[in-house]
Design an enzyme around this catalytic site. Structure first.
Site, PDB file in Angstrom:
ATOM      1  N   GLY A   1       0.835  -1.199   0.000  1.00  0.00           N
ATOM      2  CA  GLY A   1       0.000   0.000   0.000  1.00  0.00           C
ATOM      3  C   GLY A   1       0.871   1.250   0.000  1.00  0.00           C
TER       4      GLY A   1
ATOM      5  CE  LYS B   1       2.976   4.447  13.056  1.00  0.00           C
ATOM      6  NZ  LYS B   1       2.999   5.858  12.680  1.00  0.00           N
TER       7      LYS B   1
ATOM      8  CE  LYS C   1      -7.835   6.858  19.850  1.00  0.00           C
ATOM      9  NZ  LYS C   1      -9.070   7.148  20.542  1.00  0.00           N
TER      10      LYS C   1
END
Length: 272
Positions: A14, A121, A205
């Site tokens: 990707g 992740k 985050k």
């Protein structure tokens, strides 16, 4: 007699996988330790009537996920079982929800002496509770897994903008090997012997969300903290060992141009 060059396989293609393929493809050309051809598994899709594998193999560009960036011609697409066959080094860079299926598919095809690194992740949530992605790969495949995590944006890495990242490894020697494979003058890597903490930090985050959730939108006290840290480092005579803290302080309080920070980071003692 010299050891045989290490064969590298990238599992995933990707946005991030393609950026990493650009780095690895260029690096292995210069380093005799690694085989000159890099295999990469692409999840097959059709783009404008053509197979994505054909586009990447012929045009050397992932037009769907990393348009505008040419991949080195020594990065070759293949199906999953063929890509991992006889691989010495596996680079996992797929969406985390696919890790179980991919590991099940390639277990038994990968040599037991192989080493892996995950750039994935996220944390897996299964019937046994939460698990690190690296633990899933270790358990399913029985190979050592290092972890690479950082506040990195694939397009910036591919454009060779300056970025820093961290490799965590339970076996330091393996982390240093992956540093050789992945580091460039503008993609600087620090290796630490704590894979789990590195992976957990990568799964957390972004600062913006933390500010929103924990501080009701107030900003983190970065500049003030940098002044306090600078004073402590100066008092202890440690400024030369912490060029990043020093540069941040000078930018905040001494009008040092931000651009000068790059050369300071590129020559950071951890990267040499």
């Amino acid at each position: 007699m010299a050891a045989a060059p290490l064969k590298v396989c990238i599992v995933g293609s990707g946005n991030w996988g393609s950026a990493v393929a650009k780095i690895i493809g260029n690096n292995v050309k210069k380093l005799q330790k690694f085989a000159s051809t890099v295999k990469m598994w692409v999840f097959e899709e059709t783009v404008n009537g053509r197979k994505l594998t054909d586009i990447i193999n012929n045009d050397h560009e992932n037009v769907k996920y990393l348009p505008g960036h040419k991949l080195p011609e020594n990065v070759a697409m293949s199906n999953l079982s063929e890509a991992v066959q006889d691989a010495d080094l596996l680079v996992f860079v797929i969406p985390h929800q696919f890790i179980h299926r991919i590991c099940d598919e390639i277990t038994g095809r990968v040599p037991k002496k192989a080493l892996g690194i995950t750039l994935i992740k996220g944390i897996d949530e299964g019937p046994e509770g939460l698990k690190l992605i690296s633990d899933i790969i270790r358990e399913k495949m029985g190979i050592d897994i290092s972890v690479l995590m950082g506040a990195n944006i694939a397009n910036e890495v591919a454009a060779e903008k300056f970025c820093e990242t961290t490799i965590g490894s339970k076996v330091m020697e393996n982390g240093l090997l992956f540093k050789e494979l992945l580091q460039t003058p503008n993609f600087r890597i620090t290796v630490v012997d704590d894979a789990d903490t590195v992976e957990l930090c990568g799964a957390l985050k972004t600062i913006e969300e933390l500010e929103k959730e924990m501080l009701n939108g107030q900003k983190l006290q970065g500049p003030q903290t940098s002044a306090e840290v600078y004073r402590i480092l100066k008092q202890k005579g440690l400024l030369d060992k912490f060029p990043l803290f020093t540069a941040v302080y000078q930018i905040c309080y001494e009008s040092r141009p931000v651009q000068e920070m790059l050369s300071c980071l590129q020559s950071h003692p951890e990267h040499t």
